[in-house]
Design a protein around this motif. Structure first.
Motif, PDB file in Angstrom:
ATOM      1  N   GLY A  66       5.251   0.852   4.149  1.00 31.05           N
ATOM      2  CA  GLY A  66       3.933   0.281   4.003  1.00 31.05           C
ATOM      3  C   GLY A  66       3.891  -1.189   4.405  1.00 31.05           C
ATOM      4  N   THR A  67       2.707  -1.656   4.746  1.00 33.80           N
ATOM      5  CA  THR A  67       2.505  -3.050   5.120  1.00 33.80           C
ATOM      6  C   THR A  67       2.809  -3.968   3.942  1.00 33.80           C
ATOM      7  OG1 THR A  67       0.850  -2.548   6.801  1.00 33.80           O
ATOM      8  CG2 THR A  67       0.774  -4.739   5.827  1.00 33.80           C
ATOM      9  N   GLN A  68       3.506  -5.081   4.247  1.00 30.57           N
ATOM     10  CA  GLN A  68       3.804  -6.064   3.200  1.00 30.57           C
ATOM     11  C   GLN A  68       3.686  -7.466   3.806  1.00 30.57           C
ATOM     12  OE1 GLN A  68       3.870  -8.008   0.517  1.00 30.57           O
ATOM     13  NE2 GLN A  68       4.734  -6.196  -0.487  1.00 30.57           N
TER      14      GLN A  68
ATOM     15  N   ASN B  29      -1.845   8.676  -8.160  1.00 30.36           N
ATOM     16  CA  ASN B  29      -1.350   8.558  -6.788  1.00 30.36           C
ATOM     17  C   ASN B  29      -1.985   9.580  -5.852  1.00 30.36           C
ATOM     18  OD1 ASN B  29       0.253   6.598  -7.861  1.00 30.36           O
ATOM     19  ND2 ASN B  29       2.201   7.541  -7.370  1.00 30.36           N
ATOM     20  N   GLU B  30      -3.105  10.156  -6.281  1.00 34.49           N
ATOM     21  CA  GLU B  30      -3.787  11.122  -5.438  1.00 34.49           C
ATOM     22  C   GLU B  30      -4.465  10.412  -4.273  1.00 34.49           C
ATOM     23  OE1 GLU B  30      -4.607  10.552  -8.617  1.00 34.49           O
ATOM     24  OE2 GLU B  30      -3.667  12.193  -9.719  1.00 34.49           O
ATOM     25  N   GLY B  31      -4.562  11.114  -3.157  1.00 35.32           N
ATOM     26  CA  GLY B  31      -5.226  10.539  -1.999  1.00 35.32           C
ATOM     27  C   GLY B  31      -4.535   9.269  -1.550  1.00 35.32           C
TER      28      GLY B  31
ATOM     29  N   ALA C 211      12.015   8.582  -0.710  1.00 39.09           N
ATOM     30  CA  ALA C 211      12.343   7.503  -1.643  1.00 39.09           C
ATOM     31  C   ALA C 211      12.083   6.129  -1.049  1.00 39.09           C
ATOM     32  CB  ALA C 211      13.801   7.619  -2.078  1.00 39.09           C
ATOM     33  N   HIS C 212      11.665   6.070   0.232  1.00 42.95           N
ATOM     34  CA  HIS C 212      11.244   4.802   0.810  1.00 42.95           C
ATOM     35  C   HIS C 212       9.917   4.342   0.217  1.00 42.95           C
ATOM     36  CE1 HIS C 212      13.606   5.809   4.775  1.00 42.95           C
ATOM     37  NE2 HIS C 212      14.395   5.560   3.749  1.00 42.95           N
ATOM     38  N   HIS C 213       9.229   5.228  -0.467  1.00 38.67           N
ATOM     39  CA  HIS C 213       7.878   4.952  -0.942  1.00 38.67           C
ATOM     40  C   HIS C 213       7.837   4.963  -2.467  1.00 38.67           C
ATOM     41  CE1 HIS C 213       6.600   5.327   3.203  1.00 38.67           C
ATOM     42  NE2 HIS C 213       7.322   6.428   3.266  1.00 38.67           N
ATOM     43  N   TYR C 214       7.192   3.961  -3.034  1.00 43.01           N
ATOM     44  CA  TYR C 214       7.221   3.757  -4.477  1.00 43.01           C
ATOM     45  C   TYR C 214       6.001   4.291  -5.215  1.00 43.01           C
ATOM     46  CZ  TYR C 214      11.348   1.119  -3.443  1.00 43.01           C
ATOM     47  OH  TYR C 214      12.602   0.776  -3.013  1.00 43.01           O
ATOM     48  N   TYR C 215       5.032   4.807  -4.453  1.00 45.21           N
ATOM     49  CA  TYR C 215       3.869   5.462  -5.058  1.00 45.21           C
ATOM     50  C   TYR C 215       3.713   6.868  -4.462  1.00 45.21           C
ATOM     51  CZ  TYR C 215       2.580   0.854  -6.834  1.00 45.21           C
ATOM     52  OH  TYR C 215       2.575  -0.358  -7.490  1.00 45.21           O
ATOM     53  N   PRO C 216       4.714   7.724  -4.590  1.00 45.65           N
ATOM     54  CA  PRO C 216       4.636   9.062  -3.997  1.00 45.65           C
ATOM     55  C   PRO C 216       3.683   9.951  -4.795  1.00 45.65           C
ATOM     56  CG  PRO C 216       6.597   8.905  -5.337  1.00 45.65           C
ATOM     57  CD  PRO C 216       5.984   7.532  -5.329  1.00 45.65           C
TER      58      PRO C 216
ATOM     59  N   GLY D 162      -3.277   7.021   4.445  1.00 48.05           N
ATOM     60  CA  GLY D 162      -3.077   8.347   5.006  1.00 48.05           C
ATOM     61  C   GLY D 162      -1.749   8.971   4.597  1.00 48.05           C
ATOM     62  N   GLU D 163      -1.532  10.173   5.079  1.00 46.12           N
ATOM     63  CA  GLU D 163      -0.334  10.932   4.730  1.00 46.12           C
ATOM     64  C   GLU D 163       0.947  10.215   5.156  1.00 46.12           C
ATOM     65  OE1 GLU D 163       1.866  14.049   3.106  1.00 46.12           O
ATOM     66  OE2 GLU D 163      -0.268  13.581   2.934  1.00 46.12           O
ATOM     67  N   LYS D 164       0.909   9.530   6.303  1.00 41.40           N
ATOM     68  CA  LYS D 164       2.118   8.863   6.787  1.00 41.40           C
ATOM     69  C   LYS D 164       2.629   7.812   5.815  1.00 41.40           C
ATOM     70  CE  LYS D 164       1.642   9.477  11.787  1.00 41.40           C
ATOM     71  NZ  LYS D 164       1.538   8.778  13.086  1.00 41.40           N
ATOM     72  N   TYR D 165       1.717   7.243   5.025  1.00 37.99           N
ATOM     73  CA  TYR D 165       2.138   6.199   4.098  1.00 37.99           C
ATOM     74  C   TYR D 165       3.191   6.722   3.123  1.00 37.99           C
ATOM     75  CZ  TYR D 165       2.295   3.403  -0.059  1.00 37.99           C
ATOM     76  OH  TYR D 165       2.752   2.693  -1.136  1.00 37.99           O
TER      77      TYR D 165
END
Length: 493
Positions: free
Chosen positions: A270-272, A193-195, A173-178, A261-264
């Protein structure tokens, strides 16, 4: 002349009579059922993620506006001394849904189960959704769960939740484009949101599903637990919202995270490059979504039979480029998320219920997350199974003069060396590093005079420290899973 009756006619007549009686009986039963249901209010509980005590206009925020949430407060009641269950996500939710503080609730820290999810609430735990289902409620959870990985005994569908949609795992849930969200037991893939693509903003999809839940259950009592992932890091907002705030909060704070990548989607934030603008944009979206929930309830004619509550799961965070000091996110309070000072655990609490809660009112009643379950039990006439730590704050909501008070409130936090806190009346006792060999001294504050916890009174009131330390040492029970050494409770150390 005696007429002979055909036996088949008698059978047919009896069948018709029974059918008529059944047809007449069912509407009456349904009417009674609807009458019973009509006395039960709908309940909507909106939980923001890492929103600070000072992040709302109605709590003093001056750097940006929250008009819809402020309007909710103007139409209802605002609590000034309400506390989260914990200073991090999972145990705070565990306290909310079990009526137990962190010394008793089953989940006491953010223990993670790989590859996805957190340590599960045990099957035998009596939880709020189960209690409400017994009263005839349809229960829905939308947003972030964090209390049991998919398919575990802590899975929301195994804990009284009829419909779950959102993030099961709070790390994801830290990521908004899972890649996906969970729709009960099925993965709900997010288009675009693929790839490495970022097409579907998950909080918007969650919001749409929550509104649909209200619409689909408008004719029967429902409980909606809307656990928004906003404004937790990562600090990403839709471009339409970013455009409104870009360049308005200099100097900007850049955050060097993960871009691809997958880690994102599974790990670091993510970078902001525009963290200040992104944070305000996310608060704006959260405020808009709260406004749309209220508007939906009013449009369906449900407002007078719906209790809406808004709060946050803990204090403001420092991750992913967040800058709470820049925005004064904790207001007059000391500390942040993961602290047991007031800034880590005191949170906004707003409640609105037209015709029941006095508009524009406020309360200084001291309450906590573990009070929500007994409040709803009081509201619905339900009996809670087993012992809990909570006290109903329904009298405070309704402006009645029968409010009971806590003897004390207790918190424990297992990370960063271990931390404990206890509030009794206006006195607050805090101790850090209790899980280490050399715990820090007890700190004592008088919150009636020192809400910012700037003046430690422990040396001036040793008897008060000793008395509260004794309460603190007996406030908990051991957990086989969440080990927490009893180091540091001795007031003489």
């Amino acid at each position: 002349m005696t007429r002979k009756i055909n036996p088949l006619y008698l059978i047919f007549s009896l069948f018709c009579l029974l059918s008529l009686m059944s047809a007449c009986g069912n509407p009456a039963h349904e009417a009674n059922s609807k009458k019973e249901h009509s006395t039960l209010p709908n309940i909507i509980y909106i939980l923001a993620d890492d929103l600070g005590y000072g992040d709302l206009g109605c709590y003093g925020q001056q750097n940006f506006q929250t008009p819809n949430i402020d309007r909710l407060a103007a139409e209802g009641i605002r609590f000034t001394q309400h506390y989260a269950g914990s200073t991090v996500c999972a145990p705070s939710r565990s306290c909310l849904l079990t009526g137990l503080h962190t010394g008793h609730t089953p989940v006491r820290d953010n223990h993670e189960i790989q590859p996805e999810g957190q340590w599960p609430i045990p099957a035998e735990t009596y939880m709020l959704p189960e209690m409400l289902k017994e009263m005839g409620y349809t229960t829905g959870v939308f947003g972030k769960w964090g209390l049991g990985y998919p398919g575990s005994e802590g899975d929301p569908n195994n804990q009284g939740v009829d419909q779950f949609f959102g993030y099961n795992c709070q790390r994801l849930a830290h990521h908004y484009y899972p890649y996906y969200l969970w729709n009960n037991q099925e993965k709900y893939m997010l288009p675009g949101n693929e790839g490495q693509q970022k097409g579907t903003y998950a909080p918007n999809t969650i919001h749409e599903k929550a509104l649909s839940f209200i619409e689909n259950n408008k004719d029967k009592p429902f409980f909606l637990f809307y656990a928004s992932p906003i404004p937790h890091a990562e600090l990403f907002a839709l471009e339409s919202y970013m455009e409104k705030y870009r360049g308005k909060y200099p100097p900007e704070k850049a955050y060097d995270g993960v871009d691809e990548g997958e880690k994102y989607r599974t790990g670091p934030y993510g970078t902001q490059s525009e963290s200040h603008a992104a944070f305000v944009a996310m608060i704006d979206l959260l405020d808009q979504q709260v406004g749309e929930v209220v508007a939906k309830v009013k449009a369906l004619g449900l407002a007078e039979n719906t209790l809406i509550i808004f709060t946050s799961d803990n204090g403001p965070h420092l991750e992913g480029g967040a800058d709470p000091d820049y925005f004064d996110s904790n207001g007059p309070l000391k500390g942040y998320k993961r602290d047991l000072y007031e800034g880590g655990i005191r949170v906004p609490l707003i409640a609105s219920w037209p015709g029941k809660i006095k508009a524009g009112s406020s309360s200084d009643h001291i309450s906590a997350f573990w009070d929500f379950m007994p409040t709803l039990a009081d509201l619905t006439g339900q009996t809670i199974k087993g012992d809990i730590d909570g006290i109903s704050y329904l009298p405070s909501l309704l402006g009645e003069h029968t409010q009971k008070e806590h003897d004390y409130l207790y918190w424990e936090f297992h990370s960063q060396g271990g931390r404990v806190a206890l509030r009794q009346g206006d006195w607050k006792l805090v101790r850090y590093n209790v899980g280490k060999g050399e715990p820090r001294p007890f700190e004592l504050y008088d919150l009636s005079k020192d809400i910012g916890e700037t003046h430690d009174l422990a040396a001036e009131f040793p008897e008060k420290v000793a008395a509260m330390a004794s309460l603190l040492s007996n406030a908990r029970t051991d957990s086989e899973v969440f080990q927490f050494g009893g180091v540091g409770y001795n007031a003489e150390r």
